[in-house]
Design an enzyme around this catalytic site. Sequence first.
Site, PDB file in Angstrom:
ATOM      1  N   LYS A  97      42.579  43.815  10.545  1.00  0.00           N
ATOM      2  CA  LYS A  97      43.295  43.062  11.592  1.00  0.00           C
ATOM      3  C   LYS A  97      44.285  43.946  12.346  1.00  0.00           C
ATOM      4  O   LYS A  97      44.554  43.718  13.523  1.00  0.00           O
ATOM      5  CB  LYS A  97      44.011  41.855  10.977  1.00  0.00           C
ATOM      6  CG  LYS A  97      43.086  40.831  10.323  1.00  0.00           C
ATOM      7  CD  LYS A  97      42.319  39.993  11.325  1.00  0.00           C
ATOM      8  CE  LYS A  97      41.423  38.967  10.632  1.00  0.00           C
ATOM      9  NZ  LYS A  97      40.565  38.227  11.561  1.00  0.00           N
ATOM     10  N   GLU A 119      47.788  32.814  15.621  1.00  0.00           N
ATOM     11  CA  GLU A 119      47.328  31.905  14.582  1.00  0.00           C
ATOM     12  C   GLU A 119      46.895  32.765  13.402  1.00  0.00           C
ATOM     13  O   GLU A 119      46.584  33.944  13.577  1.00  0.00           O
ATOM     14  CB  GLU A 119      46.134  31.081  15.087  1.00  0.00           C
ATOM     15  CG  GLU A 119      44.779  31.805  15.084  1.00  0.00           C
ATOM     16  CD  GLU A 119      44.700  33.035  15.983  1.00  0.00           C
ATOM     17  OE1 GLU A 119      45.387  33.072  16.999  1.00  0.00           O
ATOM     18  OE2 GLU A 119      43.925  33.963  15.646  1.00  0.00           O
ATOM     19  N   SER A 380      36.330  44.560   4.735  1.00  0.00           N
ATOM     20  CA  SER A 380      37.345  44.245   5.750  1.00  0.00           C
ATOM     21  C   SER A 380      38.775  44.215   5.238  1.00  0.00           C
ATOM     22  O   SER A 380      39.711  44.405   6.011  1.00  0.00           O
ATOM     23  CB  SER A 380      37.002  42.906   6.407  1.00  0.00           C
ATOM     24  OG  SER A 380      36.892  41.892   5.424  1.00  0.00           O
TER      25      SER A 380
HETATM   26  C1  LIG Z   1      40.230  40.509   5.000  1.00  0.00           C
HETATM   27  C2  LIG Z   1      39.600  39.649   6.047  1.00  0.00           C
HETATM   28  N1  LIG Z   1      38.303  39.838   6.348  1.00  0.00           N
HETATM   29  C3  LIG Z   1      37.677  39.094   7.278  1.00  0.00           C
HETATM   30  C4  LIG Z   1      38.354  38.086   7.949  1.00  0.00           C
HETATM   31  C5  LIG Z   1      37.591  37.283   8.948  1.00  0.00           C
HETATM   32  O1  LIG Z   1      37.887  37.628  10.253  1.00  0.00           O
HETATM   33  P1  LIG Z   1      36.822  38.298  11.220  1.00  0.00           P
HETATM   34  O2  LIG Z   1      35.540  37.544  11.065  1.00  0.00           O
HETATM   35  O3  LIG Z   1      37.436  38.130  12.555  1.00  0.00           O
HETATM   36  O4  LIG Z   1      36.683  39.722  10.840  1.00  0.00           O
HETATM   37  C6  LIG Z   1      39.711  37.847   7.673  1.00  0.00           C
HETATM   38  C7  LIG Z   1      40.440  36.805   8.377  1.00  0.00           C
HETATM   39  O5  LIG Z   1      41.561  36.475   8.089  1.00  0.00           O
HETATM   40  C8  LIG Z   1      40.350  38.668   6.694  1.00  0.00           C
HETATM   41  O6  LIG Z   1      41.640  38.483   6.382  1.00  0.00           O
END
Ligand SMILES: Cc1ncc(COP(=O)(O)O)c(C=O)c1O
Length: 394
Positions: A97, A119, A380
């Site tokens: 993020k 948000e 992620s």
């Molecule tokens: C660690 C992590 N991975 C994935 C996501 C999902 O978001 P996005 O699909 O935008 O990557 C989030 C959302 O809060 C997150 O905190």
Amino acid sequence: MPIVRPAGTMSDPGPRGKFGDHGGRYVPESLVAACQEVEDAFRDAWSDPGFRGSLATLLAVHAGRPTALTPAWRLSAELGITLLLKREDLAHTGSHKINNVLGQALLATRMGRTRLLAETGAGQHGVATATAAALLGLSATVFMGERDVERQALNVFRMRVLGAEVVPVGTGSRTLKDATSEAMRHWVTCVDDAYYCMGSVVGPHPYPWMVREFQRVIGEEARGQCATELRTGVPDYVVACVGGGSNAAGTFAGFADTAAQFVGVEAAGGAGATEGRTGVLHGFRSRFLQDDDGQITEAESIAAGLDYPGVGPEHAYLRDLGRARYVTVTDAEVVDAALRLARTEGILPALESAHAVAWVIRAAESGELPPGATVLLTLSGRGDKDTATLMELV
Ligand SMILES: Cc1ncc(COP(=O)(O)O)c(C=O)c1O
């Protein structure tokens, strides 16, 4: 001037912000000018080497980029594949993020804004927003569903320590959808001083495109790292979890011109791309979970960041094109996958990221992934924020 290529190659969707039938800008009159101002500012900034240079510096010295590409040696051996992990869990604040937020916060200062609105679901976008606000001397207000405030208490505390105001939202499912609705309602009241910092590839144009561009750094770094790591240069599969879809979009973008197969992994209870139908919410047209009357239904996932009933418009388009496919995994598979990665590789992933791991495990064990397949998986985020949830289950 930026190069404008047709949408579908993961480039500029044009002034209407359309990805095929999806995307667009479905907002109240009072937000039309605000969105246009963001688009104009982003187009100008993105074609300015000075802006790009400042962002690259922040990403390097503050966020810790480039993040590592880690071969998952033991899990690969168990599964009979080559699994490479793009380590966004190692980025500052613990997830991808921060890439997007540093870009948008820098844009906000360029636009003369003094306050960020956001948000958040899992709290990672909120923490990243609070961090960028502190770094650049801005104030931050973060809207978060009451249910997420409870299950992501660690991140709520982090946001407050960083100086952000956290506003709990008690309407609807008390999760990300409601937090987004409330934050956008608030935006209408303060468009002149506040900048809306969207957390994923969702919302009205230009957000889905702009957030993907700010996350493109994941895919571009991984592309270079795979070129060194893999004999073939490009992996057979590129896999990422999908909430709104920003880590997946950023990763896919780096491989859009290759033959790599894209797989987006959704929560079984929040599968907008897999099970949704076309609708409009939060200012954009895409695939959303709906009942027979077209009412948006609630998502339900163990991972707060995937608890969203829709998916970013570009993912809906990639699905229509057959360029990416979207699959689901269950909460139980996710917990097993998180523990398995922890115990084979010494990495405790965020429950969101564990969705991607769960699909790779299932697909390798069922033979859907051929033996020897090469897989790039974007991890992620890190799992610290989820320890309270795991403690109840393990
Ligand atoms: C660690 C992590 N991975 C994935 C996501 C999902 O978001 P996005 O699909 O935008 O990557 C989030 C959302 O809060 C997150 O905190």
